[in-house]
Design an enzyme around this catalytic site. Sequence first.
Site, short mmCIF file in Angstrom:
data_model
loop_
_atom_site.label_atom_id
_atom_site.label_comp_id
_atom_site.label_asym_id
_atom_site.label_seq_id
_atom_site.Cartn_x
_atom_site.Cartn_y
_atom_site.Cartn_z
N TRP A 149 -14.88 2.15 6.37
CA TRP A 149 -13.51 2.67 6.53
C TRP A 149 -12.93 2.28 7.89
O TRP A 149 -11.73 2.00 7.99
CB TRP A 149 -13.49 4.18 6.31
N ASP B 62 -9.98 9.15 11.92
CA ASP B 62 -10.02 9.40 10.48
C ASP B 62 -11.12 10.43 10.25
O ASP B 62 -12.30 10.12 10.39
CB ASP B 62 -10.31 8.09 9.75
N LYS C 139 -11.90 15.86 0.14
CA LYS C 139 -13.30 16.13 0.50
C LYS C 139 -13.50 17.63 0.73
O LYS C 139 -14.14 18.30 -0.05
CB LYS C 139 -13.70 15.35 1.75
#
Length: 364
Positions: free
Chosen positions: A101, A175, A199
């Site tokens: 990511w 992030d 999440k």
Amino acid sequence: MEIANFSAGPAALPRPVLERAREGLGPFGTAGVPILSQSHRGPDYDRVHRRAREGIARLLGLPASHEVLLLQGGASTQFAHVPLNFLPPGRSADYVITGAWSEKALAEARRLSKVAGEARVAGTTEDQGSYRRVPGEAELDLSPDAAYVHLTSNNTIFGTQFHGFPRTESWKVADMSSDLLSRPMDVSGFGLIYAGAQKNLGPAGLTVVLGHSDWLRSGRTDLPNIVRYAVHADKDSLYHTPPTFAVYLTMLVVDWIDEQGGLEAMEAANARKQAMVYEAIDRSDGFYQNPVEVASRSWMNVVFRLPNEEIESEFLKQAEELGLHGLKGHRSVGGVRASLYNAVGIDDVERLVEHMESFRRSGA
């Protein structure tokens, strides 16, 4: 058979939240129609919107200098929005690369090189295509003049996590899609934090952004309004229609976390869950192998391998038959991955560990 959901995302939502969510599908509030079909300008949704934002701020102990935005899209959208807003031509930003990511965030920033500044690698822990740890502060080549320092707090694919953040002279941008609201944290050193909700926060489709109010409004003004953080901040995240039902579910998740005892309770439960799985791995005499250096082990995503892919396939097949869902590792790395987000219960983890022990004893 009750399903234990270890999916990496979209991930498990607390059962009480799903039960309460039904209220939003029937007559809701003063309007008497489902929250799904109410105007985002109406009083019923306004109360939901404010409760979600205020609840997130309260759980985190957000200082008065920071505010909460509720935006459409996933965290990947922010890969472009961050450099568009805060990386002007002639400046550079530091990117710390610890997995897939952060690689994508760097690539997106570099894609904007004709309209933004330079995105430079300030540190990486890649080792022959894999990431087994996060870097120590002394390993980072951070520029004191960087527009910002970008990092990914938890790496869902490789199972690594920052358990402390580097000190920087620039604003940090993170992030935190997979560990925001999993434990208490100090956000004061961050100019911006963004997290896809799917999440620990709520369902897919919503991105929560925490930003320093002044920095949010310091971004470029020569951009379309839809990508300007300042516009969304000034409009209280109502510049355009927000994902209303996703915000409603996030409000319910915030309420549930409060009822469990807040982020301190989440941290205690998450500490116990990860310890149970890592202990099962470490006492398996090598049958289960976690590739991550101990100090960088993720509390959210525990990855491990078995002796070979055939045995892994059988382990996963039996797990599904036992109601242990979502344990297959990311397609890019394979193996097994147990995602232990807030909604995953201690009893779910006990079932997983029992399967691990039983499967190993069976001599598979």
